[in-house]
Design a protein around this motif. Structure first.
Motif, short mmCIF file in Angstrom:
data_model
loop_
_atom_site.label_atom_id
_atom_site.label_comp_id
_atom_site.label_asym_id
_atom_site.label_seq_id
_atom_site.Cartn_x
_atom_site.Cartn_y
_atom_site.Cartn_z
N TYR A 1 8.53 2.99 -1.70
CA TYR A 1 7.89 2.18 -2.61
C TYR A 1 8.69 2.13 -3.98
O TYR A 1 8.46 1.15 -4.94
CB TYR A 1 6.29 2.55 -2.90
CG TYR A 1 5.63 1.89 -4.31
CD1 TYR A 1 5.36 0.56 -4.03
CD2 TYR A 1 5.43 2.57 -5.46
CE1 TYR A 1 4.83 -0.07 -5.22
CE2 TYR A 1 4.83 1.70 -6.59
CZ TYR A 1 4.50 0.81 -6.07
OH TYR A 1 3.95 -0.06 -7.45
N HIS B 1 9.60 -1.11 -6.08
CA HIS B 1 9.35 -1.48 -7.35
C HIS B 1 10.31 -1.46 -8.49
O HIS B 1 10.58 -2.41 -9.15
CB HIS B 1 8.40 -0.38 -8.16
CG HIS B 1 7.69 -0.48 -9.26
ND1 HIS B 1 8.63 -0.19 -10.52
CD2 HIS B 1 6.44 -0.52 -9.46
CE1 HIS B 1 7.63 -0.45 -11.30
NE2 HIS B 1 6.62 -0.50 -11.07
N SER C 1 3.33 -6.34 -13.04
CA SER C 1 3.05 -7.64 -12.22
C SER C 1 2.32 -8.32 -13.32
O SER C 1 1.98 -9.72 -13.24
CB SER C 1 2.06 -7.64 -11.12
OG SER C 1 0.98 -6.87 -11.11
N LEU D 1 6.52 -8.27 -6.97
CA LEU D 1 5.68 -7.91 -5.96
C LEU D 1 4.34 -8.88 -5.56
O LEU D 1 3.17 -8.39 -5.28
CB LEU D 1 5.25 -6.49 -5.82
CG LEU D 1 6.06 -5.24 -6.26
CD1 LEU D 1 5.57 -4.00 -6.72
CD2 LEU D 1 6.86 -5.16 -4.94
N SER E 1 0.90 -8.59 -7.44
CA SER E 1 -0.07 -7.83 -6.89
C SER E 1 -0.70 -7.06 -7.97
O SER E 1 -0.46 -6.52 -8.95
CB SER E 1 0.39 -7.16 -5.65
OG SER E 1 1.36 -6.25 -6.12
N GLY F 1 -2.24 -3.29 -8.99
CA GLY F 1 -2.06 -1.97 -8.80
C GLY F 1 -2.58 -1.23 -10.00
O GLY F 1 -3.27 -1.70 -10.79
N THR G 1 -1.19 -14.70 -8.47
CA THR G 1 -1.28 -13.26 -7.49
C THR G 1 -1.65 -13.66 -6.12
O THR G 1 -2.47 -14.61 -5.73
CB THR G 1 -2.18 -12.24 -8.21
OG1 THR G 1 -2.32 -11.15 -7.68
CG2 THR G 1 -3.53 -12.82 -8.44
N ARG H 1 -2.42 -4.64 -4.34
CA ARG H 1 -0.93 -4.20 -3.85
C ARG H 1 -1.37 -3.21 -2.77
O ARG H 1 -1.92 -2.16 -2.68
CB ARG H 1 -0.42 -3.43 -5.26
CG ARG H 1 1.14 -2.86 -4.75
CD ARG H 1 1.72 -2.52 -5.86
NE ARG H 1 1.63 -3.66 -6.87
CZ ARG H 1 1.95 -3.58 -8.31
NH1 ARG H 1 2.55 -2.48 -8.86
NH2 ARG H 1 2.07 -4.68 -9.06
N HIS I 1 -0.63 0.48 -2.74
CA HIS I 1 -1.36 1.38 -3.19
C HIS I 1 -2.70 1.91 -2.56
O HIS I 1 -3.61 2.52 -2.94
CB HIS I 1 -1.77 1.01 -4.78
CG HIS I 1 -0.51 1.07 -5.59
ND1 HIS I 1 -0.89 0.85 -7.22
CD2 HIS I 1 0.73 1.39 -5.56
CE1 HIS I 1 0.30 1.22 -7.53
NE2 HIS I 1 1.36 1.38 -6.71
N ALA J 1 -5.46 0.53 -5.23
CA ALA J 1 -5.33 -0.97 -5.90
C ALA J 1 -6.58 -1.75 -5.73
O ALA J 1 -7.12 -2.25 -6.75
CB ALA J 1 -4.25 -1.56 -5.01
#
Length: 427
Positions: A24, A28, A40, A63, A66, A68, A95, A99, A102, A106
């Motif tokens: 991850y 990231h 994000s 990402l 998303s 998180g 979006t 995420r 997570h 998330a």
């Protein structure tokens, strides 16, 4: 779009990895290098056509936009800043949802975002969302769909289910901003090059509370008061009589409509929104002369509740032969919808002013009327029920309708004499 933007000092820290998702941190880091952002969303205070606001802007390239843990941190900080500064919040959403890397951490951010939004809402902070492509998952189901005003960019994908997880048999056109507008879940579709101007107008409208009640509109034509009840009915039903849109256009310098009941339905016979008049904002809910459907009552109730929360006075225009009473209206809950509007009017914390501009048919009209602040146009009437229905209830033939009407005391001057209207407006 903004004339200035100052990012809020939110400490992103190291990228979190709450469930130890493999690689991850590398994912990231790649997203940060690709977009130039560390999360994000970007949050800050902006001026849009010199109107201050807090902006929450999604970067879909990070990402998939998303949500998180760090995203929740930033959104929570944005709402906290909005509450401290008493500024409206604009959410520019793009979006794909929560995420996945997570896990439940998330998904739980949706509850956190909802709490932050609700706390700001309780303190009178106005919220506007802009649905960009795509707006799916929790972004749509929290700030997107839950704002006071929802604007959609044309052809944006909008829906709770993203394109990779929705049923294969579902038509793609159901997951668009256009569909959501048609179904009363989006207030307006806005072209990208018009967005700054439209946002500025809405921010000005929602940032101008006032305690002063809305003055009743003046009559739009000079007519004599009716001598009989039947003359009052005929005057209100005349095709030449001014309608709600004409009254609103004459009353406001400019206005912006809202659309639908947010539950899948629109009543085109009810106009709701906010208008600018003499340097201040007034909300409005206006019947357009048709039988009002459940969605019309629910949209008006939404309008009154929003105006109450934001401290904006309300103007209602009454013009309906009555509530819709067909089988579809019954199935859609016309009774509960009328009750919802009665409650919103009864509990309004801002002044509500009403003008009856045409037909005032029974409870479907009364739900739109303000107790002790209702005025009559000279070519209008208000009645416990329609003259035809009254004759039918009394088992009288249609030829007796004019006589029955006289007994109902429906003329504007009758309503004033009975203490049910404050007065009759003139041109």
């Amino acid at each position: 779009m903004t004339s200035s933007f100052t990012e809020l000092p939110v400490d992103s820290g190291d990228p979190d990895n709450p469930i130890g998702w493999p690689e991850y941190r590398q994912t990231h880091a790649a997203a940060a290098e690709r977009t130039g952002e560390t999360e994000s969303v970007v949050v800050g205070e902006a001026r849009i056509d010199d109107v201050p606001a807090v902006v929450i802007a999604w970067e879909f390239g990070f990402l998939g936009g998303s949500l998180g843990q760090r995203t929740g941190d930033r959104i929570e900080a944005a709402f906290s800043h909005a509450r401290e500064r008493k500024l409206p919040v604009v959410s520019l959403i793009a979006t794909g949802g929560s995420r996945m890397q997570h896990g439940m951490r998330a998904l739980s951010q949706l509850q956190r975002i909802a709490r932050a939004s609700a706390a700001a809402r309780a303190e009178g902070v106005a919220q506007i969302s802009v649905l960009r492509d795509p707006t799916t998952g929790g972004g749509w189901a929290t700030l997107g769909a839950g704002s006071d005003v929802v604007l959609g960019l044309p052809f944006a994908q909008v829906g709770f289910a993203g394109s990779r997880v929705r049923p294969a048999t579902s038509p793609s056109e159901a997951y668009t901003a256009e569909a959501k507008f048609e179904w009363g879940q989006v207030d307006r579709l806005v072209e990208q090059d018009e967005l700054a101007e439209v946002l500025a107008r809405w921010l000005r409208l929602l940032s101008s509370p006032t305690a002063e009640p809305a003055p009743p509109p003046t009559a739009l034509r000079e007519v004599s008061l009716p001598e009989t009840g039947w003359e009052a009915i005929q005057a209100a039903r005349a095709s030449s009589r001014p309608r709600a849109a004409e009254y609103l256009d004459a009353y406001f310098d400019w206005r912006e409509n809202v659309q639908g009941d947010r539950a899948g339905n629109v009543d085109s016979g009810v106009l709701c929104g906010f208008g600018w008049r003499d340097g201040r904002t007034i909300a409005y809910a206006a019947q357009c002369g048709t039988a009002t459907r459940p969605a019309g009552f629910r949209t008006a109730a939404r309008m009154v509740r929003t105006a109450s929360r934001l401290g904006i006075p309300v103007l209602t225009l009454v013009d309906t032969p009555g509530a819709a009473n067909d089988a579809d209206a019954e199935q859609a809950g016309v009774g509960p919808a009328i009750a919802e509007l009665f409650e919103a009017m009864a509990t309004a914390t801002v002044p509500v002013t009403t003008l009856v501009i045409g037909e005032g048919g029974s409870g479907g009209a009364l739900a739109f009327a303000a107790p002790e602040a209702t005025w009559m146009a000279p070519d209008a009437y208000f009645s416990v029920t329609s003259p035809e229905a009254a004759a039918a209830i009394l088992k009288r033939p249609l030829r007796d309708v004019p006589e029955v009407t006289e007994r109902l005391r429906v003329r504007p001057q009758d309503l004033v004499d009975l203490g049910l209207a404050r007065g009759i407006v003139r041109p």
